[in-house]
Write an enzyme that holds these catalytic residues in place. Structure first.
Site, short mmCIF file in Angstrom:
data_model
loop_
_atom_site.label_atom_id
_atom_site.label_comp_id
_atom_site.label_asym_id
_atom_site.label_seq_id
_atom_site.Cartn_x
_atom_site.Cartn_y
_atom_site.Cartn_z
N GLU A 183 51.91 68.74 25.85
CA GLU A 183 51.29 70.05 25.67
C GLU A 183 51.51 70.56 24.26
O GLU A 183 52.39 70.10 23.54
CB GLU A 183 51.84 71.07 26.68
CG GLU A 183 53.34 71.01 26.94
CD GLU A 183 54.20 71.33 25.75
OE1 GLU A 183 53.87 72.27 25.00
OE2 GLU A 183 55.23 70.65 25.53
N GLU A 326 55.22 68.30 23.39
CA GLU A 326 54.09 67.47 22.91
C GLU A 326 53.88 66.22 23.77
O GLU A 326 52.90 65.52 23.61
CB GLU A 326 54.30 67.02 21.46
CG GLU A 326 54.42 68.12 20.45
CD GLU A 326 54.67 67.59 19.03
OE1 GLU A 326 54.54 66.36 18.80
OE2 GLU A 326 55.00 68.41 18.15
#
Length: 359
Positions: A183, A326
Site C-alpha cells: 500500500e 509498500e
C-alpha cells in the site's frame, strides 16, 4: 440496484472460499515427517510447506510467479495532522514506485516478483502514467472523508473498493501463483489503528504507533483523533463492510478484496505489515475462511500489528523491526515460500536416500 448487484458479486466470491484441503496437508506432512533430517528440523518453513500444499491442492505448490499489488489511496483524516509527512507524498511515492526507485522495487526485484500499482482512491488522477505498464486505475474517489467527523465513505463505495480488489485478483490469476499485498497512502496508519482497536477489542493506546515517525505529542493527538473517529462513527466490530465504510481507506478495501479474490482462487496471498493486515482483518470479517490463504509476512514495529494477527489466529514468518509498508515485508517473505516448497519437493526421504533413520 447497483449496490445490491455489488453485494451479490461479493457474496458469490465468498461462496467459493473453502478451507485448505486436509488431504494434501496430510500428504505433505507425511512426506516431511520422513525427510533426511531430525524430525521437523526446519520448523516454521515445514509448517509453511504444509500450508502451501493445503492451499494449492498440490504436492508441488506453484510459487514461482509472484505479483506485488500496491494499493494507493489518500485519507481525509490527514487534515488533522496525524502524519509526519504531507498528503502529497502519496502521489510522489506512487511516481517513485513507477520509476522503480522505492523500497518495494528493490525487494520485489530480488524476490523475482512483479510490481503492480493500483490507484484505489488517491487525490491525484495520475494522467501521465495512467496507461503505463505496471499501473492500474480502480479509483473509487479522490481520497476518503475525514473519519474524525463522519464515515470515510459510503457503504456502496466500500463494497466497490472490495470488489475492485476481487476483480484484480481474478484478472491477474492466470499469470500469478502468489499474490503479495502492499500500500501507499499518507495517513493510513490512523484508519488502520482505528480498525485494529474496533475489531480486536484492544484500547486505542494499545494499537496505535508512531507511523511515519511522529513525536510523542503528535502520538497523543493521533490517539485522540482515533478515539473520536470511533465514537462518532460507532462501527459494528463484526461487520467488515461497516468497519470499512466508517473507518477505512480505499486501499484497505482494495487489499481486503485482493485477499478474498486470491482465497476464492485457492492462491496464497502474502500479507505485508500494519495497513495490509487491516485489509486482511476486513476480509476476515467478511469471510473467516479467508485466513486459510493468508501468509503473514512479518511482525511490524506498529504495536497493533500483532493483535490483528492474533485475532485471525495467524503467526508472522519474521520479526525484523520493519515499518515501511509498500509491500516490502511481503516481498522479502516470498523467499520463504520458495524455500518451503523446495523442502517439500527437493529433499529426499530416508527411504529415497537409503539413509538409516533414528532408532
Amino acid at each position: 440496484m447497483q449496490e445490491k448487484e455489488k453485494i451479490g458479486y461479493l457474496e458469490s466470491t465468498c461462496r467459493n472460499i473453502y478451507p485448505q484441503d486436509s488431504s494434501y496437508r496430510d500428504k505433505a506432512k507425511a512426506r516431511l515427517d520422513q525427510l533426511t533430517m531430525p524430525h521437523w528440523a526446519l520448523g516454521d518453513l515445514m509448517d509453511l510447506a504444509v500450508d502451501l500444499a493445503g492451499m494449492t491442492r498440490s504436492m508441488t505448490p506453484p510459487v514461482a510467479r509472484k505479483k506485488m499489488v500496491v494499493m494507493a489511496g489518500d485519507h481525509g483524516v490527514t487534515a488533522e495532522g496525524v502524519s509526519g509527512y504531507p498528503a502529497e507524498v502519496t502521489t510522489q511515492m506512487v511516481h517513485n514506485i513507477m520509476n522503480k526507485g522505492a523500497g518495494i522495487n528493490a525487494l520485489a526485484n530480488k524476490a523475482g516478483a512483479e510490481v503492480l500499482v493500483v490507484d484505489m482512491g488517491a487525490m491525484d488522477t495520475f494522467e501521465g502514467i495512467k496507461n503505463a505498464p505496471g499501473f492500474l486505475s480502480k479509483k473509487i474517489a479522490q481520497g476518503t472523508q475525514n473519519i474524525m467527523v463522519g464515515p470515510a465513505m459510503t457503504k456502496t463505495q466500500a463494497v466497490m473498493a472490495v470488489e475492485a480488489g476481487i476483480e484484480i485478483a481474478s484478472a491477474l490469476a492466470v499469470d500469478v501463483d502468489v499474490f503479495g499485498t502492499g500500500e501507499m497512502g499518507i495517513g493510513n496508519t490512523t484508519p488502520s489503528s482505528a480498525i485494529a482497536a474496533v475489531v480486536t477489542g484492544k484500547t486505542v493506546e494499545e494499537v496505535t504507533g508512531k507511523g511515519t515517525g511522529i513525536d510523542d505529542e503528535q502520538l497523543t493527538h493521533k490517539v485522540g483523533v482515533i478515539k473520536q473517529a470511533i465514537a462518532v462513527n460507532k462501527p459494528d466490530a463484526k461487520d467488515g463492510i461497516d468497519v470499512l465504510t466508517k473507518l477505512g481507506g480505499y486501499e484497505i478495501g482494495g487489499i481486503a478484496g485482493l485477499i478474498l479474490g486470491a482465497a476464492a482462487l485457492k492462491k496464497p496471498v502474502v500479507v505485508d505489515g500494519f495497513i495490509s493486515t487491516a485489509g486482511a482483518l476486513i476480509a476476515y470479517l467478511i469471510e473467516p475462511f479467508v485466513r486459510d490463504y493468508i501468509i503473514c509476512a512479518h511482525k511490524s514495529v506498529e504495536p497493533g500489528h500483532s493483535f490483528m494477527q492474533q485475532k485471525m489466529h495467524l503467526r508472522p514468518l519474521f520479526d525484523l523491526n520493519l515499518r515501511l509498508g509498500e509491500g516490502t515485508g511481503a516481498a522479502f517473505a516470498m523467499h520463504a515460500l520458495e524455500a518451503a516448497t523446495a523442502i517439500l519437493t527437493d529433499v529426499s526421504t530416508f527411504a529415497e536416500a537409503g539413509v538409516s533413520q533414528k532408532e
